[in-house]
Design a protein around this motif. Structure first.
Motif, PDB file in Angstrom:
ATOM      1  N   TRP A 158       0.834  -1.207   0.000  1.00 31.93           N
ATOM      2  CA  TRP A 158       0.000   0.000   0.000  1.00 31.93           C
ATOM      3  C   TRP A 158       0.867   1.255   0.000  1.00 31.93           C
ATOM      4  CZ3 TRP A 158      -1.506   3.255   4.456  1.00 31.93           C
ATOM      5  CH2 TRP A 158      -2.536   4.141   4.147  1.00 31.93           C
ATOM      6  N   ALA A 159       1.993   1.195   0.720  1.00 31.88           N
ATOM      7  CA  ALA A 159       2.871   2.365   0.819  1.00 31.88           C
ATOM      8  C   ALA A 159       3.647   2.636  -0.466  1.00 31.88           C
ATOM      9  CB  ALA A 159       3.856   2.181   1.978  1.00 31.88           C
ATOM     10  N   VAL A 160       3.789   1.635  -1.353  1.00 33.27           N
ATOM     11  CA  VAL A 160       4.592   1.835  -2.567  1.00 33.27           C
ATOM     12  C   VAL A 160       3.725   1.941  -3.822  1.00 33.27           C
ATOM     13  CG1 VAL A 160       6.578   0.650  -1.578  1.00 33.27           C
ATOM     14  CG2 VAL A 160       4.944  -0.656  -2.951  1.00 33.27           C
ATOM     15  N   LEU A 161       2.422   2.117  -3.664  1.00 36.03           N
ATOM     16  CA  LEU A 161       1.579   2.340  -4.836  1.00 36.03           C
ATOM     17  C   LEU A 161       2.084   3.554  -5.614  1.00 36.03           C
ATOM     18  CD1 LEU A 161      -2.007   1.828  -3.363  1.00 36.03           C
ATOM     19  CD2 LEU A 161      -0.867   0.365  -5.032  1.00 36.03           C
ATOM     20  N   PRO A 162       1.892   3.581  -6.942  1.00 38.24           N
ATOM     21  CA  PRO A 162       2.375   4.734  -7.723  1.00 38.24           C
ATOM     22  C   PRO A 162       1.862   6.077  -7.203  1.00 38.24           C
ATOM     23  CG  PRO A 162       1.741   2.946  -9.185  1.00 38.24           C
ATOM     24  CD  PRO A 162       1.342   2.521  -7.805  1.00 38.24           C
ATOM     25  N   HIS A 163       0.607   6.113  -6.735  1.00 37.01           N
ATOM     26  CA  HIS A 163       0.027   7.363  -6.250  1.00 37.01           C
ATOM     27  C   HIS A 163       0.049   7.471  -4.725  1.00 37.01           C
ATOM     28  CE1 HIS A 163      -1.308   7.894 -10.363  1.00 37.01           C
ATOM     29  NE2 HIS A 163      -1.807   9.070 -10.054  1.00 37.01           N
ATOM     30  N   SER A 164       0.845   6.641  -4.057  1.00 36.22           N
ATOM     31  CA  SER A 164       0.874   6.702  -2.601  1.00 36.22           C
ATOM     32  C   SER A 164       1.493   7.990  -2.077  1.00 36.22           C
ATOM     33  CB  SER A 164       1.634   5.499  -2.026  1.00 36.22           C
ATOM     34  OG  SER A 164       2.961   5.475  -2.504  1.00 36.22           O
ATOM     35  N   VAL A 165       2.042   8.808  -2.960  1.00 33.51           N
ATOM     36  CA  VAL A 165       2.536  10.118  -2.542  1.00 33.51           C
ATOM     37  C   VAL A 165       1.419  10.931  -1.896  1.00 33.51           C
ATOM     38  CG1 VAL A 165       2.087  11.188  -4.796  1.00 33.51           C
ATOM     39  CG2 VAL A 165       3.826  12.166  -3.287  1.00 33.51           C
ATOM     40  N   VAL A 166       0.149  10.676  -2.282  1.00 29.26           N
ATOM     41  CA  VAL A 166      -0.950  11.455  -1.707  1.00 29.26           C
ATOM     42  C   VAL A 166      -1.115  11.183  -0.220  1.00 29.26           C
ATOM     43  CG1 VAL A 166      -2.180  11.523  -3.902  1.00 29.26           C
ATOM     44  CG2 VAL A 166      -2.756   9.760  -2.239  1.00 29.26           C
ATOM     45  N   THR A 374       9.821  -4.965  -2.852  1.00 30.62           N
ATOM     46  CA  THR A 374       9.260  -3.783  -2.198  1.00 30.62           C
ATOM     47  C   THR A 374      10.160  -2.569  -2.405  1.00 30.62           C
ATOM     48  OG1 THR A 374       8.193  -5.166  -0.518  1.00 30.62           O
ATOM     49  CG2 THR A 374       8.458  -2.831  -0.013  1.00 30.62           C
ATOM     50  N   ALA A 375      11.479  -2.781  -2.283  1.00 26.38           N
ATOM     51  CA  ALA A 375      12.423  -1.673  -2.476  1.00 26.38           C
ATOM     52  C   ALA A 375      12.375  -1.146  -3.902  1.00 26.38           C
ATOM     53  CB  ALA A 375      13.843  -2.127  -2.128  1.00 26.38           C
ATOM     54  N   GLY A 376      12.276  -2.045  -4.876  1.00 22.88           N
ATOM     55  CA  GLY A 376      12.183  -1.609  -6.262  1.00 22.88           C
ATOM     56  C   GLY A 376      10.913  -0.813  -6.527  1.00 22.88           C
ATOM     57  N   LEU A 377       9.799  -1.291  -5.997  1.00 22.36           N
ATOM     58  CA  LEU A 377       8.538  -0.567  -6.169  1.00 22.36           C
ATOM     59  C   LEU A 377       8.570   0.777  -5.458  1.00 22.36           C
ATOM     60  CD1 LEU A 377       6.014  -3.525  -5.705  1.00 22.36           C
ATOM     61  CD2 LEU A 377       6.576  -2.331  -7.833  1.00 22.36           C
ATOM     62  N   ALA A 378       9.251   0.830  -4.316  1.00 19.25           N
ATOM     63  CA  ALA A 378       9.364   2.098  -3.598  1.00 19.25           C
ATOM     64  C   ALA A 378      10.122   3.128  -4.434  1.00 19.25           C
ATOM     65  CB  ALA A 378      10.057   1.887  -2.259  1.00 19.25           C
ATOM     66  N   GLY A 379      11.199   2.689  -5.082  1.00 18.16           N
ATOM     67  CA  GLY A 379      11.951   3.605  -5.938  1.00 18.16           C
ATOM     68  C   GLY A 379      11.108   4.154  -7.072  1.00 18.16           C
ATOM     69  N   LEU A 380      10.323   3.296  -7.701  1.00 21.95           N
ATOM     70  CA  LEU A 380       9.436   3.742  -8.769  1.00 21.95           C
ATOM     71  C   LEU A 380       8.386   4.717  -8.233  1.00 21.95           C
ATOM     72  CD1 LEU A 380       8.879   0.362 -10.657  1.00 21.95           C
ATOM     73  CD2 LEU A 380      10.304   2.296 -11.390  1.00 21.95           C
ATOM     74  N   SER A 381       7.864   4.420  -7.045  1.00 18.17           N
ATOM     75  CA  SER A 381       6.867   5.298  -6.436  1.00 18.17           C
ATOM     76  C   SER A 381       7.448   6.666  -6.136  1.00 18.17           C
ATOM     77  CB  SER A 381       6.335   4.658  -5.152  1.00 18.17           C
ATOM     78  OG  SER A 381       5.398   5.487  -4.511  1.00 18.17           O
ATOM     79  N   TYR A 382       8.696   6.711  -5.645  1.00 20.10           N
ATOM     80  CA  TYR A 382       9.342   7.994  -5.362  1.00 20.10           C
ATOM     81  C   TYR A 382       9.475   8.833  -6.631  1.00 20.10           C
ATOM     82  CZ  TYR A 382      10.822   5.793  -0.948  1.00 20.10           C
ATOM     83  OH  TYR A 382      10.865   5.154   0.260  1.00 20.10           O
ATOM     84  N   GLY A 383       9.961   8.185  -7.682  1.00 18.10           N
ATOM     85  CA  GLY A 383      10.150   8.915  -8.930  1.00 18.10           C
ATOM     86  C   GLY A 383       8.840   9.417  -9.496  1.00 18.10           C
ATOM     87  N   TYR A 384       7.806   8.595  -9.405  1.00 20.34           N
ATOM     88  CA  TYR A 384       6.512   9.005  -9.945  1.00 20.34           C
ATOM     89  C   TYR A 384       5.896  10.121  -9.105  1.00 20.34           C
ATOM     90  CZ  TYR A 384       2.098   8.551 -12.416  1.00 20.34           C
ATOM     91  OH  TYR A 384       0.990   8.794 -13.190  1.00 20.34           O
ATOM     92  N   GLY A 385       6.123  10.080  -7.802  1.00 22.09           N
ATOM     93  CA  GLY A 385       5.633  11.156  -6.943  1.00 22.09           C
ATOM     94  C   GLY A 385       6.253  12.495  -7.299  1.00 22.09           C
ATOM     95  N   VAL A 386       7.554  12.497  -7.555  1.00 24.21           N
ATOM     96  CA  VAL A 386       8.232  13.728  -7.976  1.00 24.21           C
ATOM     97  C   VAL A 386       7.668  14.202  -9.308  1.00 24.21           C
ATOM     98  CG1 VAL A 386      10.440  14.685  -8.732  1.00 24.21           C
ATOM     99  CG2 VAL A 386      10.340  13.233  -6.692  1.00 24.21           C
ATOM    100  N   TYR A 387       7.441  13.269 -10.218  1.00 21.35           N
ATOM    101  CA  TYR A 387       6.884  13.643 -11.520  1.00 21.35           C
ATOM    102  C   TYR A 387       5.502  14.274 -11.366  1.00 21.35           C
ATOM    103  CZ  TYR A 387       4.639  13.135 -16.054  1.00 21.35           C
ATOM    104  OH  TYR A 387       3.944  13.380 -17.209  1.00 21.35           O
ATOM    105  N   LEU A 388       4.645  13.672 -10.546  1.00 19.72           N
ATOM    106  CA  LEU A 388       3.285  14.175 -10.388  1.00 19.72           C
ATOM    107  C   LEU A 388       3.262  15.593  -9.841  1.00 19.72           C
ATOM    108  CD1 LEU A 388       1.437  11.050  -8.917  1.00 19.72           C
ATOM    109  CD2 LEU A 388       1.076  12.077 -11.165  1.00 19.72           C
ATOM    110  N   LEU A 389       4.107  15.865  -8.845  1.00 16.05           N
ATOM    111  CA  LEU A 389       4.024  17.148  -8.157  1.00 16.05           C
ATOM    112  C   LEU A 389       4.916  18.235  -8.742  1.00 16.05           C
ATOM    113  CD1 LEU A 389       3.808  16.018  -4.440  1.00 16.05           C
ATOM    114  CD2 LEU A 389       2.013  17.012  -5.813  1.00 16.05           C
ATOM    115  N   LEU A 390       6.025  17.853  -9.361  1.00 16.62           N
ATOM    116  CA  LEU A 390       6.999  18.859  -9.793  1.00 16.62           C
ATOM    117  C   LEU A 390       7.179  18.945 -11.307  1.00 16.62           C
ATOM    118  CD1 LEU A 390       9.765  18.241  -7.096  1.00 16.62           C
ATOM    119  CD2 LEU A 390       7.948  19.970  -7.087  1.00 16.62           C
ATOM    120  N   VAL A 391       6.715  17.957 -12.040  1.00 15.83           N
ATOM    121  CA  VAL A 391       6.927  17.940 -13.489  1.00 15.83           C
ATOM    122  C   VAL A 391       5.614  18.054 -14.251  1.00 15.83           C
ATOM    123  CG1 VAL A 391       7.879  16.667 -15.427  1.00 15.83           C
ATOM    124  CG2 VAL A 391       9.031  16.573 -13.199  1.00 15.83           C
TER     125      VAL A 391
END
Length: 396
Positions: A158-166, A374-391
């Motif tokens: 749940w914590a590493v979902l692509p939109h879990s940045v919300v 889990t670590a790999g998915l977390a990395g993808l989630s971090y990158g996507y979170g930055v993209y959603l909010l800053l790009v």
């Protein structure tokens, strides 16, 4: 490992403590926070905390305030205005002629933000506290259905979902998930009035909070009508669970001069209405037929994956009724509503039971495999979170 830990007693010939996925446990078992629950909170804090640090670094690099990015982006601006000034703000768009009203936003989260100070930092304090409570609630559901390891993995997924940045923004998804998880847990443990109270609060949090009320009411009436329960708290829970959602919808209707339809007219002016999935299908079709829109593509993949997981969830043996009702109603509202298609993955973040089949599979994998995935998915989630909010140049 079976899908439901609580059904093992039945296999040995003992009668289940309750029906329709409802069981009773001792007060001591419920009231004691297990070490595994703290580990689940630690896993969530580590994963999402890393996401916050990555996003903060990206905000500094873009010469933006991390607190403002996290606590004052898009819908957060509306929540902060409600917290500081109450309802009554409208946003007019001359090009389209639309008039957007803050009555579209339910009151519980901005009210709590106002109590905490009404600032972006206060919005984050409320959201992060809710996310922590949600993580423990998600774990408790996972532990009950999959065992302790499955519960930990459910929280991690749940914590590493692509939109879990919300979950770390000034948004309402964390609060809804907390109320939903603990309301479902209360139903599963036979605490009907707690379940109804939390469902009422969920109904004051987001439009999709009605899914929590539906879960409580359906199971309560199942107990009353099919199991002939005469317990007054079961009747009360079934009747009271939708009260929060209904009260706000009617209140907005009264303020706008149309008690039954006013709220839905407000939502329509935001482009949000129930069209039985027509808008979602058209958006997905554009992507599948060659439309190259990054956010829409991600949303399509996410929505299709969620549909597949729901099918698996429905096929699982003895999945509790409240879990199925909550997830199903939440997905019907999300899929059937017209509006901003790219936001649908965010709307599905509270649908954590969809991850139960994945967590069950991972629980049987080796520890190292689960950690690396889990670590790999977390990395993808971090990158996507930055993209959603800053790009990305579109609202989240």
């Amino acid at each position: 490992m079976g899908v439901l830990q609580e059904d093992r007693g039945t296999a040995r010939g003992r009668r289940p403590a309750a029906t329709a996925g409802v069981t009773t446990v001792s007060v001591r078992a419920v009231g004691t926070a297990t070490p595994a629950a703290f580990r689940a909170l630690g896993v969530f804090a580590a994963v999402r905390g890393g996401g916050v640090l990555v996003l903060a670094a990206g905000a500094w690099w873009a010469d933006k305030s991390p607190v403002k990015v996290l606590g004052g982006s898009w819908d957060s601006v509306w929540y902060l205005h409600i917290a500081a000034h109450g309802y009554g703000r409208t946003q007019m768009w001359p090009v389209t002629g639309s008039v957007q009203s803050d009555y579209a936003f339910f009151p519980l989260y901005p009210y709590l933000v106002g109590l905490a100070g009404g600032t972006p930092a206060a919005a984050l304090l409320v959201a992060w506290t809710a996310a922590a409570l949600a993580a423990v609630g998600v774990y408790k559901i996972g532990e009950r259905l999959l065992g302790p390891r499955g519960g930990l993995l459910l929280v991690a997924l749940w914590a590493v979902l692509p939109h879990s940045v919300v979950l770390t923004l000034g948004y309402t998804e964390a609060l809804l998930t907390a109320l939903a998880a603990w309301s479902l847990y209360a139903v599963l443990t036979g605490r009907w009035l707690w379940a109804a109270g939390l469902a009422i609060l969920a109904g004051l949090t987001r439009p999709t909070g009605i899914a929590v009320a539906a879960a409580v009411s359906v199971v309560a009436f199942h107990e009353v009508l099919l199991r002939r329960s005469r317990a007054p708290e079961v009747w009360a829970a079934g009747v009271l669970a939708p009260a929060g959602w209904a009260a706000y919808v009617v209140a907005v209707g009264v303020r706008t001069g149309d008690p039954l339809g006013g709220y839905f007219e407000v939502q329509s002016r935001w482009g949000s209405r129930f069209d039985f999935g027509g808008g979602a299908l058209r958006s997905a079709e554009k992507v599948l037929t060659g439309g190259n829109v990054p956010l829409a593509t991600t949303a399509t993949v996410f929505v299709l994956a969620a549909a597949g997981l729901l099918a698996i969830l429905l096929a699982l043996d003895r999945m509790p009724l409240p879990v199925l009702v909550y997830t199903g109603v939440l997905m019907v509202i999300t899929y059937g509503g017209a509006g901003f298609f790219e936001s649908k993955p965010r709307f599905l973040v509270p649908a954590f039971p969809l991850l139960l089949p994945v967590a069950a599979v991972m629980a049987r994998a080796r520890h190292g495999t689960a950690v690396m995935l889990t670590a790999g998915l977390a990395g993808l989630s971090y990158g996507y979170g930055v993209y959603l909010l800053l790009v990305a140049k579109v609202p989240l």
